[in-house]
Design a protein around this motif. Structure first.
Motif, PDB file in Angstrom:
ATOM      1  N   THR A 500       0.828  -1.212   0.000  1.00  0.00           N
ATOM      2  CA  THR A 500       0.000   0.000   0.000  1.00  0.00           C
ATOM      3  C   THR A 500       0.856   1.253   0.000  1.00  0.00           C
ATOM      4  N   GLU A 501       2.031   1.174   0.633  1.00  0.00           N
ATOM      5  CA  GLU A 501       2.912   2.344   0.664  1.00  0.00           C
ATOM      6  C   GLU A 501       3.559   2.581  -0.686  1.00  0.00           C
ATOM      7  N   THR A 502       3.773   1.531  -1.459  1.00  0.00           N
ATOM      8  CA  THR A 502       4.379   1.661  -2.789  1.00  0.00           C
ATOM      9  C   THR A 502       3.318   1.644  -3.869  1.00  0.00           C
ATOM     10  N   ASP A 503       2.145   2.180  -3.557  1.00  0.00           N
ATOM     11  CA  ASP A 503       1.062   2.231  -4.545  1.00  0.00           C
ATOM     12  C   ASP A 503       1.470   3.142  -5.697  1.00  0.00           C
ATOM     13  N   GLY A 504       0.991   2.846  -6.901  1.00  0.00           N
ATOM     14  CA  GLY A 504       1.433   3.581  -8.078  1.00  0.00           C
ATOM     15  C   GLY A 504       2.549   2.840  -8.786  1.00  0.00           C
ATOM     16  N   GLN A 505       2.586   1.511  -8.602  1.00  0.00           N
ATOM     17  CA  GLN A 505       3.619   0.685  -9.203  1.00  0.00           C
ATOM     18  C   GLN A 505       3.559   0.779 -10.721  1.00  0.00           C
ATOM     19  N   GLU A 506       4.718   0.600 -11.344  1.00  0.00           N
ATOM     20  CA  GLU A 506       4.781   0.699 -12.794  1.00  0.00           C
ATOM     21  C   GLU A 506       4.121  -0.509 -13.466  1.00  0.00           C
ATOM     22  N   VAL A 507       4.270  -1.680 -12.887  1.00  0.00           N
ATOM     23  CA  VAL A 507       3.704  -2.902 -13.462  1.00  0.00           C
ATOM     24  C   VAL A 507       2.476  -3.296 -12.649  1.00  0.00           C
ATOM     25  N   SER A 508       1.334  -3.380 -13.309  1.00  0.00           N
ATOM     26  CA  SER A 508       0.091  -3.725 -12.620  1.00  0.00           C
ATOM     27  C   SER A 508       0.004  -5.226 -12.402  1.00  0.00           C
ATOM     28  N   ASP A 509      -0.942  -5.629 -11.573  1.00  0.00           N
ATOM     29  CA  ASP A 509      -1.165  -7.059 -11.331  1.00  0.00           C
ATOM     30  C   ASP A 509      -1.562  -7.783 -12.605  1.00  0.00           C
ATOM     31  N   TRP A 510      -2.333  -7.126 -13.450  1.00  0.00           N
ATOM     32  CA  TRP A 510      -2.734  -7.757 -14.701  1.00  0.00           C
ATOM     33  C   TRP A 510      -1.526  -7.973 -15.608  1.00  0.00           C
ATOM     34  N   GLU A 511      -0.636  -7.005 -15.694  1.00  0.00           N
ATOM     35  CA  GLU A 511       0.547  -7.164 -16.542  1.00  0.00           C
ATOM     36  C   GLU A 511       1.443  -8.281 -16.033  1.00  0.00           C
ATOM     37  N   LYS A 512       1.567  -8.406 -14.699  1.00  0.00           N
ATOM     38  CA  LYS A 512       2.355  -9.509 -14.143  1.00  0.00           C
ATOM     39  C   LYS A 512       1.733 -10.851 -14.507  1.00  0.00           C
ATOM     40  N   TYR A 513       0.431 -10.945 -14.339  1.00  0.00           N
ATOM     41  CA  TYR A 513      -0.265 -12.192 -14.644  1.00  0.00           C
ATOM     42  C   TYR A 513      -0.128 -12.541 -16.126  1.00  0.00           C
ATOM     43  N   ALA A 514      -0.350 -11.572 -17.006  1.00  0.00           N
ATOM     44  CA  ALA A 514      -0.288 -11.835 -18.446  1.00  0.00           C
ATOM     45  C   ALA A 514       1.115 -12.260 -18.863  1.00  0.00           C
ATOM     46  N   ALA A 515       2.142 -11.635 -18.311  1.00  0.00           N
ATOM     47  CA  ALA A 515       3.514 -11.997 -18.658  1.00  0.00           C
ATOM     48  C   ALA A 515       3.839 -13.421 -18.210  1.00  0.00           C
ATOM     49  N   GLU A 516       3.429 -13.790 -16.999  1.00  0.00           N
ATOM     50  CA  GLU A 516       3.701 -15.135 -16.497  1.00  0.00           C
ATOM     51  C   GLU A 516       2.951 -16.186 -17.303  1.00  0.00           C
ATOM     52  N   GLU A 517       1.679 -15.950 -17.573  1.00  0.00           N
ATOM     53  CA  GLU A 517       0.887 -16.922 -18.318  1.00  0.00           C
ATOM     54  C   GLU A 517       1.366 -17.058 -19.756  1.00  0.00           C
ATOM     55  N   TYR A 518       1.802 -15.949 -20.339  1.00  0.00           N
ATOM     56  CA  TYR A 518       2.286 -16.023 -21.716  1.00  0.00           C
ATOM     57  C   TYR A 518       3.548 -16.869 -21.811  1.00  0.00           C
ATOM     58  N   ASP A 519       4.450 -16.693 -20.864  1.00  0.00           N
ATOM     59  CA  ASP A 519       5.670 -17.499 -20.861  1.00  0.00           C
ATOM     60  C   ASP A 519       5.340 -18.983 -20.707  1.00  0.00           C
ATOM     61  N   ILE A 520       4.374 -19.296 -19.855  1.00  0.00           N
ATOM     62  CA  ILE A 520       3.977 -20.691 -19.658  1.00  0.00           C
ATOM     63  C   ILE A 520       3.382 -21.261 -20.938  1.00  0.00           C
ATOM     64  N   LEU A 521       2.502 -20.515 -21.577  1.00  0.00           N
ATOM     65  CA  LEU A 521       1.840 -20.999 -22.792  1.00  0.00           C
ATOM     66  C   LEU A 521       2.836 -21.195 -23.930  1.00  0.00           C
ATOM     67  N   VAL A 522       3.758 -20.255 -24.075  1.00  0.00           N
ATOM     68  CA  VAL A 522       4.747 -20.372 -25.147  1.00  0.00           C
ATOM     69  C   VAL A 522       5.672 -21.551 -24.887  1.00  0.00           C
TER      70      VAL A 522
END
Length: 579
Positions: A500-522
């Protein structure tokens, strides 16, 4: 009986406030300064002999006392500068209040209010200064004072002179867009608005007439973009208005060149991008993007970056093909009959049945879907699944918080009551008991959630409370996502505070999820291709079904093109300590 409260002090404060507002007005200060200079020079003779223009400037409002003094002053004779006799201002039985005898001999007296009313009707009230306030609301942008439209038109005509018969096709519109000082990928909206979609080309005369009218009525990029793509007579954009623009992006962007071999997936990629546009831009949930919504978003900045960025995957908010790949693969896994619709039984299987059954029923009730057939037919379209998946994997954005709040607000009163929270928590308790985990009593869970959210009104959680607390994702997971709920319970509470203190992160939760899932699928696809090449195994039954349906040759498991489909697992270089 006690005497009623005297309101005089309160009225005095209001009068003082009005006086200060009048005194702080620049026009009043200017007039008073002029009169002060006249007094110092000895040229001021009083209001009765002053010129009418000075007295008019003092009357700034039709209801103030200065205007009333002006009207009364003009009724007095102007031949003398001396003040009137004291007795003329006091009520008396002198000739100024002469009585008139009525038909029955009864004495009649004219009321003072009648005289004042006659004065007001005889002398028109001066215009209020509020009518001179400059225009400050520009829904289509503030007009540019130094814009030379003729100069811009001449540049456009010069570009058209290079084309045969001064006609531009869609391939030529890149140069025209630059002459219009627009981003490159505005070329299709410009071509479309000038009628090129009907004839296949745009003449210089039609385009100049269209662009001149646009420059005269629209004064910023948002209003121009809406004007170019919107239907005639509309000042907003609907979902189908984006199709020509996005189809041109698919056809001409270098980062999507591999899609030319799979035209069947053009419409699905376009559908994904459109849903992401409305998910991020259409904050009113109306299905219509207005000037102000487009102006407040960063969509047009991303459109401009399409020209500079060759890799669309870097534009993660709207145009990323990798994100589309993940969303469509997740949908394909659930769509058992592959009719591009899923029902409640299909959606329950998402993420190993982590989502509460009661919440899935709420989604299919139509509370967060645009397609009315969802409730009637009990089917969820791919477009609605895009909203579901992004909201499920990133519950920190305003749109996702609104999405899940609508689902949990059973009676639609804008408040999550204790009954509604217990209704969803019962499902969680049943799942925990099935996993041999003793659930926390609802009363204890409720105390934790109220301490987490800190609602403004006790025992009533509103949408505003959840947006303000910055921990809405923990709140929602507690009531309808068993897997993420257990993950939150096992985490260090101090790590939540740090997040909560580091709110305003550059990478959102959705971007993290999409990157991880894409690597798995590929990686899975590369492994499948490697095995097929080595052992010459046929496609899986699912792959064969899709190939026969779409008429495609050998392709990977989900039959969706990927720029990394030729990835070879043997090319990876492993570190020594990985063995």
């Amino acid at each position: 009986m006690p005497s009623p409260q005297v309101l005089q002090p309160v009225l005095k404060v209001k009068v003082d406030e009005l006086f200060l507002n009048w005194l702080s007005d620049p026009g009043t200060q200017s007039v008073l300064k002029d009169f002060l200079d006249l007094i110092k020079s000895g040229e001021y003779n009083g209001l009765s002999s002053g010129n009418a223009q000075d007295k008019k400037s003092l009357s700034f409002n039709e209801n103030n006392n200065v205007a009333s003094q002006k009207n009364l002053a003009e009724k007095k004779p102007l031949g003398t500068n001396s003040s009137p006799a004291p007795n003329s201002t006091l009520p008396s039985r002198s000739s100024s209040n002469a009585r008139v005898t009525g038909p029955n001999g009864r004495v009649l007296r004219r009321s003072v209010s009648t005289k004042k009313a006659q004065v007001r009707t005889e002398e028109p009230v001066t215009t209020a200064l509020s009518e001179n306030i400059p225009k400050f609301y520009f829904p289509q942008g503030r007009p540019q004072a130094n814009l030379n439209i003729d100069s811009l038109i001449s540049k456009i005509e010069k570009i058209f002179s290079q084309f045969p018969n001064e006609r531009a096709t869609i391939e030529d519109m890149g140069l025209v867009a630059k002459a219009c000082e627009c981003p490159l990928y505005w070329k299709m909206p410009l071509f479309y608005s000038a009628g090129g979609d009907r004839t296949g080309f745009v003449s210089v005369h039609k385009f100049v007439a269209m662009w001149r009218k646009t420059l005269q009525t629209c004064h910023d990029d948002a209003s121009k973009f809406v004007h170019l793509l919107a239907k005639p007579g509309c000042n907003y954009l609907e979902q189908d208005d984006f199709i020509p623009f996005l189809q041109d992006v698919v056809n001409s962007h270098a980062g999507l060149a591999f899609l030319k071999e799979a035209p069947d997936f053009h419409s699905r990629y376009i559908t994904t991008v459109i849903q992401r546009i409305f998910y991020n831009v259409n904050r009113s949930w109306t299905g219509k993007i207005t000037f102000s919504e487009l102006k407040k978003s960063n969509f047009l900045q991303n459109v401009a970056l399409l020209e500079q960025e060759e890799d669309v995957n870097q534009l993660t908010e709207y145009f990323s093909y990798e994100h589309f790949y993940v969303i469509y693969c997740k949908f394909w896994e659930l769509d058992s009959d592959h009719d591009l619709y899923i029902d409640q039984k299909d959606l329950v299987r998402h993420n190993d049945q982590a989502i509460s059954q009661k919440l899935i029923e709420r989604i299919f009730s139509g509370t967060v879907t645009r397609d009315r057939r969802v409730y009637k037919e009990g089917r969820l379209s791919y477009a609605d699944f895009v909203w579901f998946l992004i909201s499920e994997e990133d519950k920190k954005t305003d749109t996702s918080i609104e999405y899940w709040f609508r689902c949990m607000d059973l009676d639609g009163d804008g408040v999550l009551s204790m009954y509604e929270l217990e209704y969803f928590y019962d499902d969680q308790c049943q799942k925990l008991e099935a996993m041999a985990i003793e659930p926390l009593p609802f009363e204890d869970c409720l105390c934790q959630m109220l301490d987490l959210v800190k609602p403004e009104v006790e025992d009533k959680i509103t949408l505003r409370d959840l947006k303000r607390c910055k921990l809405a994702h923990i709140f929602f997971d507690t009531f309808f996502n068993i897997e993420k709920y257990l993950n939150h319970e096992q985490r260090d509470p101090f790590s939540v505070i740090r997040e909560t203190e580091t709110d305003g992160q550059e990478v959102s939760d959705w971007e993290k999820y999409a990157a991880e899932e894409y690597d798995i699928l590929v990686a899975e696809e590369a492994e499948n291709n490697h095995c097929n090449d080595v052992y010459d195994n046929p496609l899986s039954p699912l792959g064969q079904h899709i190939s026969s349906e779409l008429g495609l040759t050998k392709r990977h498991f989900f039959e969706i093109p990927t720029p990394h489909c030729n990835l070879d697992m043997d090319e990876y270089e492993y570190e020594d300590d990985f063995e």
